[in-house]
Design a protein around this motif. Structure first.
Motif, mmCIF file in Angstrom:
data_model
loop_
_atom_site.group_PDB
_atom_site.id
_atom_site.type_symbol
_atom_site.label_atom_id
_atom_site.label_comp_id
_atom_site.label_asym_id
_atom_site.label_seq_id
_atom_site.Cartn_x
_atom_site.Cartn_y
_atom_site.Cartn_z
ATOM 1 N N ASP A 1 0.837 -1.213 0.000
ATOM 2 C CA ASP A 1 0.000 0.000 0.000
ATOM 3 C C ASP A 1 0.869 1.259 0.000
ATOM 4 N N ALA A 2 2.013 1.173 0.686
ATOM 5 C CA ALA A 2 2.883 2.346 0.811
ATOM 6 C C ALA A 2 3.499 2.764 -0.529
ATOM 7 N N VAL A 3 3.652 1.818 -1.453
ATOM 8 C CA VAL A 3 4.298 2.167 -2.728
ATOM 9 C C VAL A 3 3.296 2.383 -3.870
ATOM 10 N N MET A 4 2.011 2.121 -3.586
ATOM 11 C CA MET A 4 0.996 2.358 -4.631
ATOM 12 C C MET A 4 0.361 3.733 -4.415
ATOM 13 N N ARG A 5 0.307 4.515 -5.503
ATOM 14 C CA ARG A 5 -0.264 5.866 -5.408
ATOM 15 C C ARG A 5 -1.679 5.856 -4.852
ATOM 16 N N ARG A 6 -2.471 4.875 -5.322
ATOM 17 C CA ARG A 6 -3.886 4.793 -4.961
ATOM 18 C C ARG A 6 -4.089 4.548 -3.461
ATOM 19 N N THR A 7 -3.103 3.908 -2.802
ATOM 20 C CA THR A 7 -3.317 3.462 -1.418
ATOM 21 C C THR A 7 -2.326 4.077 -0.421
ATOM 22 N N ALA A 8 -1.392 4.888 -0.911
ATOM 23 C CA ALA A 8 -0.319 5.404 -0.038
ATOM 24 C C ALA A 8 -0.836 6.268 1.102
ATOM 25 N N ARG A 9 -2.024 6.861 0.939
ATOM 26 C CA ARG A 9 -2.565 7.750 1.982
ATOM 27 C C ARG A 9 -3.477 7.008 2.968
ATOM 28 N N ARG A 10 -3.525 5.695 2.852
ATOM 29 C CA ARG A 10 -4.328 4.926 3.813
ATOM 30 C C ARG A 10 -3.738 5.089 5.212
ATOM 31 N N PRO A 11 -4.554 4.882 6.258
ATOM 32 C CA PRO A 11 -4.091 5.196 7.628
ATOM 33 C C PRO A 11 -2.811 4.490 8.066
ATOM 34 N N ILE A 12 -2.609 3.220 7.661
ATOM 35 C CA ILE A 12 -1.397 2.513 8.142
ATOM 36 C C ILE A 12 -0.142 3.004 7.405
ATOM 37 N N PRO A 13 -0.100 2.960 6.054
ATOM 38 C CA PRO A 13 1.135 3.440 5.409
ATOM 39 C C PRO A 13 1.432 4.914 5.696
ATOM 40 N N ASP A 14 0.400 5.686 5.996
ATOM 41 C CA ASP A 14 0.602 7.108 6.285
ATOM 42 C C ASP A 14 1.004 7.343 7.753
ATOM 43 N N GLY A 15 1.027 6.267 8.554
ATOM 44 C CA GLY A 15 1.497 6.371 9.938
ATOM 45 C C GLY A 15 0.459 6.887 10.925
ATOM 46 N N ARG A 16 -0.798 6.957 10.503
ATOM 47 C CA ARG A 16 -1.817 7.489 11.416
ATOM 48 C C ARG A 16 -2.367 6.408 12.349
ATOM 49 N N ILE A 17 -2.235 5.144 11.945
ATOM 50 C CA ILE A 17 -2.666 4.031 12.814
ATOM 51 C C ILE A 17 -1.551 2.991 12.828
ATOM 52 N N GLN A 18 -1.243 2.483 14.019
ATOM 53 C CA GLN A 18 -0.194 1.478 14.153
ATOM 54 C C GLN A 18 -0.672 0.152 13.561
ATOM 55 N N PRO A 19 0.199 -0.577 12.836
ATOM 56 C CA PRO A 19 -0.212 -1.842 12.193
ATOM 57 C C PRO A 19 -0.851 -2.839 13.160
ATOM 58 N N ASN A 20 -0.218 -3.037 14.345
ATOM 59 C CA ASN A 20 -0.758 -4.043 15.264
ATOM 60 C C ASN A 20 -2.133 -3.644 15.799
ATOM 61 N N ALA A 21 -2.342 -2.332 15.961
ATOM 62 C CA ALA A 21 -3.658 -1.867 16.418
ATOM 63 C C ALA A 21 -4.713 -2.169 15.349
ATOM 64 N N ALA A 22 -4.336 -2.001 14.077
ATOM 65 C CA ALA A 22 -5.272 -2.295 12.980
ATOM 66 C C ALA A 22 -5.599 -3.785 12.945
ATOM 67 N N LEU A 23 -4.567 -4.619 13.171
ATOM 68 C CA LEU A 23 -4.793 -6.079 13.182
ATOM 69 C C LEU A 23 -5.741 -6.459 14.319
ATOM 70 N N ALA A 24 -5.481 -5.913 15.508
ATOM 71 C CA ALA A 24 -6.338 -6.221 16.662
ATOM 72 C C ALA A 24 -7.773 -5.767 16.394
ATOM 73 N N PHE A 25 -7.901 -4.598 15.798
ATOM 74 C CA PHE A 25 -9.224 -4.049 15.463
ATOM 75 C C PHE A 25 -9.957 -5.002 14.504
ATOM 76 N N GLY A 26 -9.254 -5.452 13.471
ATOM 77 C CA GLY A 26 -9.860 -6.352 12.476
ATOM 78 C C GLY A 26 -10.263 -7.682 13.081
ATOM 79 N N VAL A 27 -9.375 -8.265 13.896
ATOM 80 C CA VAL A 27 -9.676 -9.571 14.509
ATOM 81 C C VAL A 27 -10.860 -9.437 15.467
ATOM 82 N N MET A 28 -10.853 -8.355 16.264
ATOM 83 C CA MET A 28 -11.931 -8.153 17.238
ATOM 84 C C MET A 28 -13.286 -8.004 16.521
ATOM 85 N N LEU A 29 -13.298 -7.212 15.450
ATOM 86 C CA LEU A 29 -14.559 -7.022 14.715
ATOM 87 C C LEU A 29 -15.000 -8.312 14.022
ATOM 88 N N SER A 30 -14.034 -9.100 13.547
ATOM 89 C CA SER A 30 -14.385 -10.380 12.906
ATOM 90 C C SER A 30 -15.103 -11.292 13.893
#
Lengths: 319, 42
Positions: free
Chosen positions: A88-117
């Protein structure tokens, strides 16, 4: 993040006005891929509406089932963003997503996804039945493990097989009402399954530089644009008659068949325009991929109108 | 941490707390209605 490290009084700063900044909440919502969720919710809703006994279902339970489908899709999207943060960090279309842009920590995103699942599957089970919850869990697992982790970076057939993940919602919607999976939801699954390749390959025709930079083996990157155009047409040829299948098995009326036939013909026309687009020697478009962009836009219209027609047909002509 | 950074941190923490509270309240209401709907259906 530790709150105790920043207790008031430390550093001598004066108390500041109490207000709130919702931008972080917006980032968490962005992790759920809300635009993708729209189509998932719509196809899940149609799966519910066309199922026998849908109108007798309690609206709270029906609404909860739709909520679960939406949250599960978002959860799978969040886990996908966690896993794909490097590309995502190297693709123009996705580079501004919260994780590659540093606004959300990767592990927090993983925990969020697993919890919601876990929450969405559990809630689906509580509100409807085990079959719907099971298919919902299967759809999350398929998207995360089969598509994201296994196929996406390995084969140009990634979105063909991985497309199954996006085809589950009508099956889940149907199962939430009836508690089983019969021929009709399987046909709806097949329609979305056949629709996915031409939809994504049309997009990848003009976004292939991005995919190539990220090393994602999309068909235009590995096999070239010319072959991709032929594949788009081939899958559209498969999709057009599949759209008529609910009528062919006696589930929908002739009115639906007319709509499905017209939509299929229009999709074929778009796929042919993509094939005949003015190209250079390597098959690259000389028209800035105008037909591919039109085909991509129409593919969205196709699915929305086809499924809306089926739902309307069942509500008007159904038992 | 500068006062501006701290202010931003506190604003975001407050927003996160409000969002979590809203989700918990919504879930509680949802569980109540699911329970009622299933009881009525039974």
């Amino acid at each position: 993040m530790s709150d105790t490290a920043m207790e008031p009084g430390q550093g001598g700063a004066a108390p500041l006005p109490a207000s709130y900044d919702m931008s972080e909440v917006g980032d968490w919502i962005a992790l759920l891929k809300p635009r993708v969720m729209t189509l998932v919710v719509f196809s899940g809703l149609v799966g519910m509406l066309v199922a026998p006994g849908a109108l007798a279902m309690h609206p709270v339970l029906a609404g909860t089932a739709i909520l679960c489908i939406a949250v599960a899709a978002g959860a799978a999207g969040a886990i996908n963003m966690w896993y794909d943060r490097d590309i995502d960090a190297v693709m123009r279309r996705t580079a501004r997503r919260p994780i590659p842009d540093g606004r959300i920590q990767p592990n927090a995103a993983l925990a969020f996804g697993v919890m919601l699942s876990v929450a969405s599957v559990t809630l689906m089970w509580l509100a409807t039945n085990l079959v719907a919850a099971g298919v919902l869990a299967l759809s999350i697992a398929f998207y995360v493990f089969v598509y994201t982790m296994w196929l996406k970076r390995r084969t140009p057939q990634n979105i063909v097989i991985g497309g199954a993940a996006g085809a589950f919602p009508p099956v889940i919607g149907w199962a939430a009402v009836t508690g089983d999976v019969t021929l009709v939801p399987v046909l709806l699954f097949a329609i979305i399954f056949a629709w996915t390749p031409p939809h994504f390959w049309a997009l990848s025709l003009w976004a292939h530089d991005d995919y190539a930079r990220a090393g994602v083996p999309m068909l235009p990157v590995t096999d070239g644009a010319r072959r991709t155009r032929r594949h788009i047409l081939a899958y559209t040829v498969l999709l057009a008659p599949l759209g008529l299948a609910p009528w062919a098995v006696g589930f929908a009326s002739g009115a639906y068949a007319v709509v499905a036939a017209a939509l299929g013909a229009l999709f074929l026309r778009h796929a042919l325009a993509v094939l005949r687009d003015a190209q250079d020697a390597e098959g690259r478009s000389l028209t800035r991929d105008a037909p591919a962009k039109a085909c991509f836009r129409f593919s969205l219209t196709y699915l929305f109108v086809l499924f809306a027609a089926l739902a309307a047909d069942r509500l008007v002509f159904g038992p | 941490m500068t006062p501006e950074e701290r202010a931003l941190f506190e604003k975001r923490r407050r927003a996160r707390n409000i969002a979590i509270l809203l989700v918990l309240v919504a879930l509680s209401v949802l569980f109540y209605f699911i329970g009622m709907a299933r009881l009525l259906r039974a």
